[in-house]
Design an enzyme around this catalytic site. Structure first.
Site, PDB file in Angstrom:
ATOM      1  N   MET A  38       0.834  -1.204   0.000  1.00  0.00           N
ATOM      2  CA  MET A  38       0.000   0.000   0.000  1.00  0.00           C
ATOM      3  C   MET A  38       0.874   1.262   0.000  1.00  0.00           C
ATOM      4  O   MET A  38       0.389   2.355   0.297  1.00  0.00           O
ATOM      5  CB  MET A  38      -0.932   0.005   1.211  1.00  0.00           C
ATOM      6  CG  MET A  38      -1.919  -1.161   1.158  1.00  0.00           C
ATOM      7  SD  MET A  38      -3.444  -0.838   2.024  1.00  0.00           S
ATOM      8  CE  MET A  38      -2.837  -0.544   3.666  1.00  0.00           C
ATOM      9  N   GLY A  39       2.164   1.092  -0.318  1.00  0.00           N
ATOM     10  CA  GLY A  39       3.044   2.247  -0.371  1.00  0.00           C
ATOM     11  C   GLY A  39       3.489   2.706   1.006  1.00  0.00           C
ATOM     12  O   GLY A  39       3.391   1.950   1.969  1.00  0.00           O
ATOM     13  N   HIS A  42       8.980   1.182   3.539  1.00  0.00           N
ATOM     14  CA  HIS A  42      10.075   1.251   4.509  1.00  0.00           C
ATOM     15  C   HIS A  42      10.961   0.026   4.309  1.00  0.00           C
ATOM     16  O   HIS A  42      10.726  -0.755   3.374  1.00  0.00           O
ATOM     17  CB  HIS A  42       9.502   1.308   5.926  1.00  0.00           C
ATOM     18  CG  HIS A  42       8.447   0.276   6.196  1.00  0.00           C
ATOM     19  ND1 HIS A  42       8.724  -1.075   6.236  1.00  0.00           N
ATOM     20  CD2 HIS A  42       7.104   0.381   6.394  1.00  0.00           C
ATOM     21  CE1 HIS A  42       7.619  -1.747   6.484  1.00  0.00           C
ATOM     22  NE2 HIS A  42       6.602  -0.889   6.566  1.00  0.00           N
ATOM     23  N   HIS A  45       9.339  -3.434   3.596  1.00  0.00           N
ATOM     24  CA  HIS A  45       8.937  -3.649   2.198  1.00  0.00           C
ATOM     25  C   HIS A  45      10.168  -3.925   1.317  1.00  0.00           C
ATOM     26  O   HIS A  45      10.112  -4.759   0.411  1.00  0.00           O
ATOM     27  CB  HIS A  45       8.225  -2.415   1.640  1.00  0.00           C
ATOM     28  CG  HIS A  45       6.941  -2.062   2.345  1.00  0.00           C
ATOM     29  ND1 HIS A  45       6.809  -0.948   3.126  1.00  0.00           N
ATOM     30  CD2 HIS A  45       5.734  -2.679   2.368  1.00  0.00           C
ATOM     31  CE1 HIS A  45       5.563  -0.882   3.592  1.00  0.00           C
ATOM     32  NE2 HIS A  45       4.897  -1.912   3.163  1.00  0.00           N
ATOM     33  N   LYS A 170       4.617 -10.073   8.990  1.00  0.00           N
ATOM     34  CA  LYS A 170       4.122  -8.991   9.855  1.00  0.00           C
ATOM     35  C   LYS A 170       2.589  -9.025   9.907  1.00  0.00           C
ATOM     36  O   LYS A 170       1.990  -8.838  10.956  1.00  0.00           O
ATOM     37  CB  LYS A 170       4.621  -7.656   9.293  1.00  0.00           C
ATOM     38  CG  LYS A 170       3.883  -6.431   9.739  1.00  0.00           C
ATOM     39  CD  LYS A 170       4.458  -5.931  11.021  1.00  0.00           C
ATOM     40  CE  LYS A 170       3.873  -4.643  11.555  1.00  0.00           C
ATOM     41  NZ  LYS A 170       2.728  -4.070  10.952  1.00  0.00           N
TER      42      LYS A 170
HETATM   43  P1  AMP Z   1       1.456  -2.905   3.496  1.00  0.00           P
HETATM   44  O1  AMP Z   1       1.993  -1.896   2.547  1.00  0.00           O
HETATM   45  O2  AMP Z   1       1.541  -2.494   4.915  1.00  0.00           O
HETATM   46  O3  AMP Z   1       0.117  -3.444   3.075  1.00  0.00           O
HETATM   47  O4  AMP Z   1       2.441  -4.138   3.394  1.00  0.00           O
HETATM   48  C1  AMP Z   1       2.763  -4.717   2.159  1.00  0.00           C
HETATM   49  C2  AMP Z   1       3.487  -6.013   2.402  1.00  0.00           C
HETATM   50  O5  AMP Z   1       4.670  -5.758   3.137  1.00  0.00           O
HETATM   51  C3  AMP Z   1       2.656  -6.999   3.236  1.00  0.00           C
HETATM   52  O6  AMP Z   1       2.859  -8.308   2.738  1.00  0.00           O
HETATM   53  C4  AMP Z   1       3.236  -6.836   4.606  1.00  0.00           C
HETATM   54  O7  AMP Z   1       3.107  -7.979   5.415  1.00  0.00           O
HETATM   55  C5  AMP Z   1       4.694  -6.576   4.282  1.00  0.00           C
HETATM   56  N1  AMP Z   1       5.337  -5.894   5.407  1.00  0.00           N
HETATM   57  C6  AMP Z   1       5.000  -4.679   5.945  1.00  0.00           C
HETATM   58  N2  AMP Z   1       5.782  -4.416   7.016  1.00  0.00           N
HETATM   59  C7  AMP Z   1       6.606  -5.487   7.174  1.00  0.00           C
HETATM   60  C8  AMP Z   1       7.625  -5.842   8.099  1.00  0.00           C
HETATM   61  N3  AMP Z   1       7.956  -5.038   9.112  1.00  0.00           N
HETATM   62  N4  AMP Z   1       8.241  -7.020   7.943  1.00  0.00           N
HETATM   63  C9  AMP Z   1       7.896  -7.862   6.936  1.00  0.00           C
HETATM   64  N5  AMP Z   1       6.970  -7.594   6.029  1.00  0.00           N
HETATM   65  C10 AMP Z   1       6.324  -6.435   6.128  1.00  0.00           C
END
Ligand code: AMP
Length: 304
Positions: A38-39, A42, A45, A170
């Site tokens: 979702m952008g 960090h 990602h 996560k």
């Molecule tokens: P999000 O942008 O938060 O929807 O995350 C996108 C992807 O990155 C998802 O598969 C999350 O589980 C993964 N992700 C986000 N934060 C972490 C983290 N700290 N460690 C591992 N994977 C992560």
């Protein structure tokens, strides 16, 4: 910068075909890696992206803040959007294509009337606090997995390119649900789980951490501390005494605990053997969610 930024499905599919064809001409085995996000990217990602780059000939990362998975319009509106830095981070990780569609591109007919339903596993834990969240998340993941699906190679003998999507542990419940969806509905893709990335102090990296004040950030460390406490008891085969870990979290100022649960890692159901007062055996997953100030954080740790 070598990464390409595309915003339409047609452009994405044309570019995937072109890049796979280039790989084919170079004689390398074809595979496509997809990293949905979702952008507000960090280093968590970036770890997913680098893993995908290491394992695939072409890598796409999507950046799409999916309205369907937000119950709260305010939460959706304030979700951080940082397209320029996202592009730079993905480029640095070696990703070939960033796909950043508009809401209209993903949902041209408005909200879809046909959706994926997450079922019982989507109603517990995060789903209990965020009704409909996982239906929305699975619906967009299903769309993204279809949109980026690599075509059969022109040369039949080469077969279908391998297709892998990378998800972080996560979001353990999301990962378990995506794995279930792919198995239950026979999606032609391999789901690759990637371990949680943490900052040096132990806080799981998250796009929402930027909303924490310095003080709240320090307080938030109680979540990973409570999980580590359970982990050390599990490793020592001691009773878990979850209540004391809960008390630790509740004692932190400004922290509102939603849940701290120890569950079966595959089904996310409460373990038959809860090991509250009996020595811990086997494997489990400890999951926590809490509000720190106004920011809702989640974290988890495998036990045993
Ligand atoms: P999000 O942008 O938060 O929807 O995350 C996108 C992807 O990155 C998802 O598969 C999350 O589980 C993964 N992700 C986000 N934060 C972490 C983290 N700290 N460690 C591992 N994977 C992560």
């Amino acid at each position: 910068m070598t990464i390409a930024l595309v915003t339409t499905i047609a452009e994405l599919q044309a570019l995937i075909r072109e890049k796979l064809r280039e790989q084919d001409a170079a004689g390398s085995p074809q595979s496509l890696g997809l990293v949905p996000t979702m952008g507000a990217l960090h280093h968590g990602h970036a770890t997913l992206a680098r893993r995908a780059v290491a394992e695939n000939s072409v890598v796409v990362s999507s950046v799409f803040v999916n309205p369907l998975q937000f119950g709260d319009a305010q939460d959706l509106a304030r979700y951080p959007r940082t397209t320029e830095t996202d592009l730079a981070l993905l480029d640095e990780a070696g990703v070939d294509i960033m796909f950043a569609p508009s809401v209209e591109e993903m949902y041209p007919h408005g909200e879809p009337s046909i959706r994926v339903t997450a079922g019982k596993m989507g109603e517990i834990l995060e789903g209990a606090s965020r009704p409909g969240h996982f239906d929305g998340a699975l619906t967009v993941v299903a769309k993204l997995l279809h949109v980026a699906l690599p075509q059969f190679s022109l040369d039949d003998s080469a077969g279908r390119p391998a297709y892998r999507a990378y998800f972080g542990q996560k979001d353990a419940q999301q990962l378990a649900l995506v794995q279930r969806m792919v198995a239950d509905l026979n999606f032609p893709i391999q789901i690759i789980p990637v371990p949680i990335v943490r900052d040096e102090d132990g806080l799981a990296t998250s796009s929402r951490n930027r909303f924490l004040s310095e003080e709240e950030r320090t307080v938030a460390l109680v979540l990973s501390r409570a999980l580590r406490l359970l982990e050390s008891r599990a490793t020592a085969h001691e009773p878990l005494d979850i209540a004391s870990a809960e008390a630790l979290i509740r004692s932190a100022p400004g922290v509102e605990l939603d849940y701290l649960e120890v569950v079966d890692p595959q089904t996310l159901a409460p373990r038959a053997e809860n090991c509250q007062d009996t020595p811990f055996t086997g494997v489990a997953l400890a999951l926590v969610a809490a509000k720190v100030g106004a920011v809702r954080l989640i974290d988890n740790m495998p036990l045993g």
